[in-house]
Design a protein around this motif. Structure first.
Motif, mmCIF file in Angstrom:
data_model
loop_
_atom_site.group_PDB
_atom_site.id
_atom_site.type_symbol
_atom_site.label_atom_id
_atom_site.label_comp_id
_atom_site.label_asym_id
_atom_site.label_seq_id
_atom_site.Cartn_x
_atom_site.Cartn_y
_atom_site.Cartn_z
ATOM 1 N N TYR A 149 40.119 40.145 35.739
ATOM 2 C CA TYR A 149 41.048 40.678 36.727
ATOM 3 C C TYR A 149 40.644 40.231 38.126
ATOM 4 C CZ TYR A 149 43.446 43.993 39.707
ATOM 5 O OH TYR A 149 44.211 44.541 40.699
ATOM 6 N N LYS A 153 42.814 37.698 40.536
ATOM 7 C CA LYS A 153 43.345 38.287 41.761
ATOM 8 C C LYS A 153 42.861 37.516 42.995
ATOM 9 C CE LYS A 153 44.122 42.701 43.811
ATOM 10 N NZ LYS A 153 43.321 43.259 44.824
ATOM 11 N N ASN A 154 41.600 37.061 42.951
ATOM 12 C CA ASN A 154 41.022 36.418 44.127
ATOM 13 C C ASN A 154 41.300 34.925 44.229
ATOM 14 O OD1 ASN A 154 39.885 38.769 45.056
ATOM 15 N ND2 ASN A 154 38.013 38.498 43.864
#
Ligand code: HEM
Lengths: 541, 392
Positions: A149, A153-154
């Motif tokens: 995750y 996301k990054n």
């Protein structure tokens, strides 16, 4: 805990292999590899990072897919052993397994019994195996889902060239006069429903990211299901009782703590009938014989109003009337009553005539209810028949010469009569079965001649309450959603980046490379941008 | 009865159309001019397949109308439906990947399965009370569809193995590949043996003592190599069995199995004599143009598509129905256990592929094992292991 700072400025957790943000390799190994292993985006996973304490070791053990696969394979193989012979709950229910298996299947049957395979699925080892899969599921999912995750996301749009070069689908070329082509590609990507982000001359087209959560969703579903199935042993959540009920009887429904009663008004059995030339089923019926079409119990449900009063006689009020059929259970207050089985023509009563053996003269008839006997039966003219003993399921005589009964069910009834007559006021003793009469104290003048039998049908009903079903259903639904999400969608990404007059194109998908390649063909067709090459295939050649 | 006859004719038509389709897919392989694009041969093959599938569906619908319930209630009907789903799954995957070699292998397998099915009693049978439920249709059709899609994975895996396995030296791999091909041949042998003795009208009655010690009779339609427990041959001038079996073993079925396997060996030996090399080697030129990565992808893709369908049909719907009909959603009945085993096996397959990188040849072997498990559940569990699901 130290962090790793990447050249691009992003601070990654300890153990990261590829920078979460720009994708540069952070370890020597990752830098040198030709093609990247992108499964978890090179993010830091607990199991890959720590291995000193005992907790670490257990965590690492259960988070390993290798261990998980072994657990699955062992469960699979062990399960198959349980299908070689019938399990304990499928053998005739009055049979003693310690005898039955050996008697029916010989030496292998004995082995099957001794090793416990005859009740495999309830055995400690089997349950332990399932529990281990459950633990493994929880740990392996936690180990991966959070890092994955974070990484997704990054991720930056302008990934480092080294990251793009290591993708399986990759091409690079001069970036001269590609502007209009890129514009075209951008539009086509949108048409293919990619979401597009652009920064610093870099483009990232991405779709189907949610499919990456599929495995985790399905694992959660499995865990819920496993928990649900373990709840069967919790008091009050689960009732499973069998009720044999004869036509005309009213019985307490087991498992309801005396609150409910059921009456079997009528049991009906219908068979298929041949219809002559026109019948579609005639041929089949000819071959296999009788086939049941329907069996049902017409039942009345009562509530006992006096259930709360200790010691009081039941006082029944009628609640419902229903015909219980296979596939159509009767439902009330969290309980279901299913039609499970039946036995036809159970003996109910027997008729005998007191008969003079020499003349054949009958002096009167006696009806003996096999469920409710009298001590003696009085006939006319001073004749009396005393019932000295009743053996509903006669099996033989014990050492002392006493008759014995195997069970209280009237499967093979036998009687010890004393026949009192004016000629023999002390009576004559006779031991009577349907086919057979014995006169233990010498030749008698009279006998009890069997006249007829009264029978009735018995219906077998299963009483079931299962409050774990909603949880199991929820687990099942979540599992299905997860599998479909992970199988029918893929996470595809296409990067296009211009840097120092070079144009880099790369593609990645978590599965179905063929689909991604076809999509790239479509998107890049007719443009001057090179179609990325499959570096795996190239290496093979 | 008229309807029943019509539906049989449609099935027969589908069977013949599938044969022709195979022939055209074969032509497409030979057609050297157009290797990359879909050739005219392949197009014709595919059209024939679709027409065959439509007639096959016609059989299904008309038999449904005739019997009043979906024709999936005995072994013949179920296996025929399975073959129909196999063709459907092939159509699905062919329309994604368009390679004719898939047709050349998938269609003969579908044909073989139909032929196999027709060896079982074919009349329309009435439904016992437990089967009188809409869940019969829902559960059985979805489960069969799932199994069929998973079977395409086997077809692709087999193609992969034939192409990838080095035939210049004999070893474990060549042995097991021959074993797979021999197993397929044994099914042909089964069909041939049963049909031949049926045509001859062979019949031998035995009286024997069954498991509960009761004297019973049984009729063999093949010469008895293996006789039943304390069997007495009642029909004159027929062959006496060589050995008798104990009561716990169904001697008649074992006898049939023995006939099929030994005739299979005969046919296999014959083919070796004709080709003068291993069958795997003889088939190699057929797969000459195959792109290994592509068949690998097809094999994996079929598992991905089939696994959710199978789970839904063979576990989820099965549990719902079992709860309604048998009062419990799960009872460790052999058929249920084998559905679970199939599920676990393909779960292991997916994990090995995803996390352990088991691509290519390893994955192809797994696809073969998966199909073997499905067939085991379809054939052995139904015929040999008695349980609630037993059709026999
Ligand atoms: C019966 C038990 C299990 C079932 C049915 C199951 C099912 C699945 C399925 C369907 C996938 C997706 C595979 C794909 O899309 O190719 C998956 C992925 C995965 N499973 Fe399981 N699983 C089970 C047990 C386990 C266990 C015990 C472990 C732990 C070791 C595990 C670890 C994983 C991992 C690591 C992934 C990949 C996740 C990702 O791609 O991010 N599974 N599982």
């Amino acid at each position: 805990m130290e962090h790793i700072k990447c050249g691009c400025g992003h601070i990654n957790p300890h153990g990261t292999v590829l920078c979460e943000s720009c994708g540069r390799g952070l370890t020597r190994g990752a830098e040198e590899k030709k093609i990247l292993d992108m499964r978890y985006e090179g993010s830091a996973r607990r199991s890959q990072t720590y291995n000193s304490t005992i907790v670490d070791k257990i965590w690492n053990f259960f988070s390993s897919v290798k261990v998980g696969v072994w657990l699955i394979l062992i469960t699979l193989i062990v399960s198959s052993f349980g299908t070689i012979l019938p399990q304990e709950f499928y053998i005739p229910n009055n049979a003693d397994p310690s005898v039955y298996y050996e008697k029916t299947y010989g030496i292998f049957g004995k082995f099957y019994y001794i090793t416990g395979l005859y009740d495999l699925y309830n055995s400690f080892w089997f349950i332990l195996l399932i529990a281990a899969i459950g633990v493994s599921l929880v740990i392996c999912s936690l180990d991966r889902v959070i890092p994955l995750y974070r990484a997704l996301k990054n991720q930056r749009v302008d990934r480092h060239e080294s990251f793009l070069k290591k993708q399986r689908l990759f091409a690079e070329m001069d970036s001269d006069s590609k502007e209009s082509d890129i514009q075209l590609v951008r539009e086509r990507l949108r048409k293919q429903r990619y979401s597009i982000r652009e920064e610093n001359g870099a483009l990232l087209a991405e779709k189907g990211r949610f499919s990456r959560w599929g495995p985790y969703v399905n694992h959660i579903g499995l865990i819920i299901f496993l928990i649900g199935s373990m709840l069967h042993s919790v008091e009050g959540l689960y009732v499973d009782e069998l009720l044999w009920i004869r036509q005309g009887e009213t019985l307490q429904i087991p498992g309801t703590k005396g609150e409910y009663y059921l009456k079997n008004e009528k049991f009906i059995l219908e068979n298929y009938e041949e219809e002559g030339n026109a019948g579609v089923f005639d041929e089949a019926l000819e071959r296999v014989g009788t086939v049941a079409k329907n069996y049902q119990t017409d039942a009345i449900l009562y509530r006992n109003e006096n259930n709360e009063l200790p010691g009081a006689q039941p006082q029944l009020t009628e609640l419902a009337k229903d015909d219980i059929q296979v596939n159509e259970p009767m439902k009330f207050d969290q309980f279901s009553i299913y039609q499970t089985s039946y036995r036809q023509d159970e003996m109910k009563a027997m008729y005998f005539a007191l008969t003079n053996k020499a003349t054949g003269e009958e002096l009167g008839e006696v009806k003996i209810d096999l469920f409710k006997q009298e001590k003696s039966y009085e006939l006319e003219n001073g004749y009396i028949v005393e019932l000295l003993g009743y053996y509903p399921d006669f099996e033989g005589f014990d050492k002392g010469g006493e008759p014995t009964s195997k069970s209280p069910l009237p499967n093979n009834p036998a009687f010890l009569f004393n026949m009192i007559s004016p000629a023999k006021p002390d009576g004559e003793v006779s031991f009577v079965q349907i086919q057979n009469t014995m006169e233990p104290f010498g030749e008698n003048m009279y006998k009890m001649a069997f006249k007829k039998l009264e029978t009735r049908d018995v219906s077998a009903l299963t009483i079931r309450k299962d409050l774990t079903i909603p949880l199991l259903g929820l687990g099942g639904v979540i599992f299905m959603i997860g599998v479909i999400q992970g199988s029918y969608w893929n996470h595809r990404r296409i990067w296009i980046r211009e840097k120092s007059s070079r144009l880099y194109v790369a593609g990645h998908t978590n599965k179905n490379w063929y689909g991604l390649k076809k999509e790239l063909d479509l998107v890049l067709k007719g443009t001057s941008i090179l179609n990325p090459e499959d570096q795996v295939e190239k290496e093979k050649k | 009865m008229v309807l029943a006859g019509l539906s049989s004719n449609l099935l027969y038509t589908a069977f013949v159309l599938y044969l022709f389709a195979t022939f055209f897919f074969g032509g497409a392989i030979r057609d050297k001019r157009s290797q990359s694009n879909v050739s005219g041969w392949a197009k014709l093959g595919f059209i024939l397949t679709i027409v065959g599938f439509i007639t096959h569906t016609g059989y299904f619908i008309i038999r449904w109308i005739a019997g009043g319930h979906a024709p999936v209630s005995n072994l013949f009907e179920f296996i025929v439906f399975f073959s129909m789903m196999l063709v459907g799954a092939f159509i699905l995957l062919y329309s994604i990947y368009r390679i004719s070699i898939l047709g050349l292998f998938a269609m003969p397998i579908a044909i073989l399965i139909i032929a196999y099915a027709s060896m079982f009693p074919r009349e329309i049978s009435p439904l016992i009370p437990a089967l009188q439920s809409d869940w019969l249709q829902i559960h059985v059709t979805t489960a069969a569809l799932g199994e069929a899609i998973l079977s395409i994975s086997f077809v692709a895996g087999l193609i992969y193995l034939i192409k990838a396995i080095d035939q210049t030296k004999a070893g474990k791999k060549t042995f097991w590949l021959e074993f797979i091909l021999y197993s397929l041949i044994s099914v042909i042998a089964f069909v041939l043996v049963i049909t031949s003795f049926n045509v001859l009208g062979y019949e031998a009655k035995f009286s024997y003592v069954d498991q509960s010690g009761i004297q019973t009779e049984e009729t063999y339609r093949l010469p008895a190599l293996i006789g039943p427990n304390q069997g007495q041959l009642l029909t004159e001038e027929q062959m006496e069995p060589i050995v008798d079996m104990p009561a716990a073993i169904n001697a008649r079925k074992l006898n049939t199995l023995l006939w099929s396997l030994s005739t299979g060996i005969l046919l296999y030996g014959l083919s070796r004599l004709i080709f003068r090399k291993r069958l795997g080697a003889a088939l190699k030129p057929v797969v000459h143009n195959v792109n290994l990565d592509l068949v690998d992808e097809i094999s994996y893709r079929s598992v991905l598509i089939g696994f959710p369908v199978f789970t839904l049909g063979a576990l989820v719907f099965a549990m719902i129905w079992a709860q309604v009909a048998w009062t419990r959603f799960w009872g460790w009945d052999p058929k249920e256990v084998w559905a679970l085993i199939t599920f676990l096996f393909y779960a292991a397959f997916l994990h090995l592929r995803l996390s352990k990188g088991w691509h290519g040849e390893k994955s192809a072997w797994l696809a073969v094992i998966g199909f073997a498990i499905i067939m085991f559940n379809l054939v052995v569990v139904n015929l040999v292991i008695a349980g609630l699901h037993s059709y026999a």
